[in-house]
Design a protein around this motif. Structure first.
Motif, mmCIF file in Angstrom:
data_model
loop_
_atom_site.group_PDB
_atom_site.id
_atom_site.type_symbol
_atom_site.label_atom_id
_atom_site.label_comp_id
_atom_site.label_asym_id
_atom_site.label_seq_id
_atom_site.Cartn_x
_atom_site.Cartn_y
_atom_site.Cartn_z
ATOM 1 N N LYS A 440 0.858 -1.183 0.000
ATOM 2 C CA LYS A 440 0.000 0.000 0.000
ATOM 3 C C LYS A 440 0.895 1.235 0.000
ATOM 4 C CE LYS A 440 -3.937 -2.059 2.422
ATOM 5 N NZ LYS A 440 -4.797 -1.975 3.615
ATOM 6 N N GLN A 441 0.416 2.311 -0.619
ATOM 7 C CA GLN A 441 1.259 3.499 -0.774
ATOM 8 C C GLN A 441 0.654 4.715 -0.095
ATOM 9 O OE1 GLN A 441 1.925 4.022 -4.980
ATOM 10 N NE2 GLN A 441 3.661 2.591 -4.992
ATOM 11 N N LEU A 442 1.510 5.440 0.619
ATOM 12 C CA LEU A 442 1.157 6.758 1.136
ATOM 13 C C LEU A 442 1.780 7.763 0.173
ATOM 14 C CD1 LEU A 442 -0.012 8.489 3.529
ATOM 15 C CD2 LEU A 442 2.324 8.534 4.399
ATOM 16 N N ARG A 443 0.949 8.386 -0.661
ATOM 17 C CA ARG A 443 1.474 9.286 -1.694
ATOM 18 C C ARG A 443 1.725 10.677 -1.110
ATOM 19 N NH1 ARG A 443 -2.440 6.016 -3.958
ATOM 20 N NH2 ARG A 443 -1.664 4.664 -5.623
ATOM 21 N N SER A 471 5.860 4.876 1.774
ATOM 22 C CA SER A 471 5.567 6.191 1.220
ATOM 23 C C SER A 471 6.122 6.284 -0.201
ATOM 24 C CB SER A 471 6.202 7.276 2.092
ATOM 25 O OG SER A 471 7.605 7.109 2.141
ATOM 26 N N GLY A 494 -3.412 11.484 -1.455
ATOM 27 C CA GLY A 494 -2.165 11.571 -0.686
ATOM 28 C C GLY A 494 -2.126 12.728 0.292
ATOM 29 N N ASN A 534 1.883 7.839 9.560
ATOM 30 C CA ASN A 534 0.829 7.653 8.551
ATOM 31 C C ASN A 534 1.029 6.374 7.747
ATOM 32 O OD1 ASN A 534 -1.180 10.106 8.185
ATOM 33 N ND2 ASN A 534 0.784 10.969 8.815
ATOM 34 N N VAL A 535 2.280 5.979 7.525
ATOM 35 C CA VAL A 535 2.540 4.711 6.828
ATOM 36 C C VAL A 535 2.106 3.542 7.709
ATOM 37 C CG1 VAL A 535 4.345 3.184 5.933
ATOM 38 C CG2 VAL A 535 4.403 5.619 5.391
ATOM 39 N N LEU A 538 -1.373 2.367 7.444
ATOM 40 C CA LEU A 538 -1.726 1.560 6.268
ATOM 41 C C LEU A 538 -1.434 0.081 6.477
ATOM 42 C CD1 LEU A 538 -0.294 3.792 3.370
ATOM 43 C CD2 LEU A 538 -2.645 3.704 4.215
#
Length: 645
Positions: A440-443, A471, A494, A534-535, A538
């Motif tokens: 999963k990505q934190l943009r 991220s 994001g 924040n990561v 996820l």
């Protein structure tokens, strides 16, 4: 397999089946061969830049091809040889002088000893809060240190210090002030790349710290190219043990003069100024031995140290000149940016008409904002226009190749998905999608005050995480947060990272309306912590099961409950406490055969809520009627904890 729950075993089976499918039919994406334009004649050094490979790698390839005698930087090759070498590196060479035109640094001077001396470029490095900025502040007698956020220099600054000694041939020293936090390792490496001498600052009251070791590793890589001086700072503090610090440096393979090595150590105090004259003398002595010389005439060659937008002047960049003289009205190029020099100022803000080698000056007149670390070269206006057009074309080709590779990868995955669906069915594909989609990505959309800070922030915040969540920087730039940043973050789902820049109330309100979070700080490690948090959100939660009671099934009884026969297990509690409210699992032959709620819990004919160790009871489980004598029943609680990076 033992130790795996049902979902993990299911995933394993699907993964093994998927592997078999892939083996049965292998899809190979067609490789895209990038075009590269080659001039009719080209030097070895220029060809390395054209092919975007290191000079040493090209020279090794030439030796392997039997061209050992032609490997010198200045040796000129015909297009026939250049084409063959380009093909060796997987390029598609096209001989075209117009399309291949670019501006390159001048070849090294054939007799460097005949050139005039230039000031040494000295880079200050060390652990955060070891007093680097205070040391430099005392040297240049300004209040830079007091204005730094969190005591950390946020981007490279440069200034000159005169050498008072009349005996030394070195008249001044140019200092580069690099950031002290590990997050800025990329800027450190760039700072060292244009450096003649590294000053490693170590606090006498703190000793060797993580960032100190990072700089020591960098020194070891660069030891053949740069001089090194150790500055043991804060020696004015009571109770410090300088000898212990020196021994710890020796343990890190820093060979100090005090122990028979060749690296001088100077005891200084940035606060009081003690030892700074000795430091300057030591640096000038090392520079004198290095015999640093450069052309004061001819085209300019230098590097961008930092760049930002200045009210009234537009794009402004700090340029460190290494060769040639930069003058007002000169035409220069850096990356795909160009400038006609309008105004130049030194570190104290005084106007400069000519910047000679070793000087760092702020230059205005750029059409667009250049990137920190890019090479600065001089040429005619017409040549620069032609070079920029070719550089932009090359950048577009490289970007389109990256897009093609991404399209090919997507199509390959889609083909494999369809094949897998035919073989395993849609349910298995749904399980497989979890693995196929990747982490999963934190943009992140990053905005910073200067390009050096933006580059460092990208390096620090990119790919924080692991193989489950991380991220990803989708955009970075210089200047305050604006509407397009908010829209981009909203579209990408994001966050915006505002590093040392303002976020207006209007932008804050717009971000709230679009459900976009803005992380704002002037201290890089605070932003790193927030992005990490924040990561972590996820990540899938960690499920912990704690056994609170255990019972052994002695016998199975058939009991009539509400006109129905129900199987009830006669149990003895062997450990802990059996509770009606808890979940239960049945262990048979070392494997979990069922998990679920308790339906009945009785002692004799009385319903109870709990049964303690040593007691006997009757027990039945909801939706499970296959209890057998000898089974073990465990009561457990389930707790969710945040994932861990």
């Amino acid at each position: 397999m033992p130790g795996l729950d049902d979902s993990q075993q299911n995933y394993r089976v699907v993964h093994e089946q998927k592997t078999k499918v892939r083996k049965s039919k292998k899809f190979v994406a067609k490789q895209v061969t990038p075009d590269v334009y080659i001039p009719s004649i080209v030097s070895v050094g220029q060809l390395a830049q054209l092919l975007d490979v290191r000079l040493g790698r090209l020279q090794r390839k030439m030796v392997q091809s039997g061209m050992e005698a032609e490997t010198s930087y200045n040796h000129v090759l015909t297009s026939d040889y250049a084409v063959l070498l380009a093909e060796e590196f997987g390029k598609n060479p096209i001989v075209n002088d117009e399309m291949a035109f670019n501006i390159y640094p001048s070849p090294p001077h054939p007799d460097p000893t005949s050139l005039p001396l230039r000031p040494p470029v000295v880079t200050i490095m060390g652990h955060v809060d070891h007093g680097k900025t205070t040391l430099l502040d005392t040297l240049r007698s300004t209040s830079v240190a007091q204005g730094e956020a969190g005591g950390i220099t946020q981007h490279i600054g440069a200034f000159s210090v005169p050498v008072p000694s009349n005996e030394s041939s070195v008249k001044s020293i140019t200092f580069l002030d690099t950031p002290g936090h590990a997050a800025f390792s990329a800027m450190r490496a760039r700072g060292a790349g244009v450096t003649d001498i590294i000053v490693l600052v170590v606090a006498a009251d703190d000793g060797i710290m993580p960032q100190t070791r990072e700089v020591i590793d960098l020194i070891k890589k660069e030891q053949d190219k740069v001089g090194v001086v150790v500055a043991i700072n804060k020696v004015d503090k009571p109770g410090v043990n300088i000898e212990e610090v020196q021994k710890s440096l020796l343990a890190e393979d820093i060979q100090l003069e005090q122990y028979g090595g060749d690296i001088p150590a100077v005891h200084v105090s940035g606060k009081t100024g003690d030892g700074l004259p000795t430091l300057v003398e030591t640096l000038s002595a090392i520079a004198e031995m290095q015999d640093l010389r450069a052309e004061h005439d001819g085209p300019v060659h230098g590097y961008i140290l930092e760049s930002n937008m200045h009210k009234g002047l537009g794009p402004v960049a700090t340029v460190l000149v290494l060769r040639g003289s930069l003058k007002i009205t000169s035409h220069i190029i850096s990356g795909v940016c160009s400038a006609r020099v309008r105004v130049m100022n030194d570190s104290s803000g005084k106007p400069v008409k000519v910047a000679t080698p070793g000087m760092a000056v702020t230059v205005s007149g750029w059409k667009t904002l250049p990137s920190a670390g890019d090479e600065v070269l001089q040429g005619s206006e017409a040549d620069i226009k032609k070079a920029i057009a070719n550089r932009q074309r090359k950048a577009e080709i490289e970007a389109s190749i990256a897009d093609i590779d991404a399209i090919n990868l997507t199509r390959k995955q889609e083909r494999e998905r369809r094949e897998l669906e035919l073989q395993l069915g849609k349910d298995a594909v749904a399980v497989n999608d979890q693995a196929e989609q990747g982490p999963k990505q934190l943009r992140l959309v990053i905005k910073a005050d200067v390009s050096g800070s933006a580059e460092a922030a990208v390096g620090a915040l990119q790919e924080i995480g692991n193989d489950l969540a991380q991220s990803r920087v989708i955009s970075s730039g210089v200047g305050d947060v604006n509407e397009s940043d908010v829209n981009l973050a909203h579209t990408a789902g994001g966050l915006i990272v505002a590093f040392n820049v303002n976020v207006s109330k209007q932008m804050q309100s717009l971000a709230v309306q679009n459900n976009v979070t803005i992380l704002s700080s002037g201290i890089i490690y605070e932003l790193m912590d927030e992005v990490t948090e924040n990561v972590i959100k996820l990540l899938p939660p960690i499920i912990e099961k704690k056994v609170t009671g255990e019972a052994q099934v002695l016998q199975i009884f058939d009991i009539q409950v509400k006109k129905q026969m129900v199987k009830v297990a006669g149990c003895r509690v062997t450990n802990g406490l059996l509770e009606r409210s808890k979940q239960a699992r049945v262990i048979r032959n070392g494997k979990t055969v069922h998990e679920g709620p308790v339906e009945t819990l009785r002692v004799i004919k009385k319903d109870v809520m709990e049964v303690r160790k040593g007691s006997e009871c009757g027990l039945s489980l909801a939706n499970f009627s296959d209890l057998q004598a000898g089974d073990s029943i465990q009561m457990f609680t389930t707790t969710e904890k945040p994932g861990v990076l």
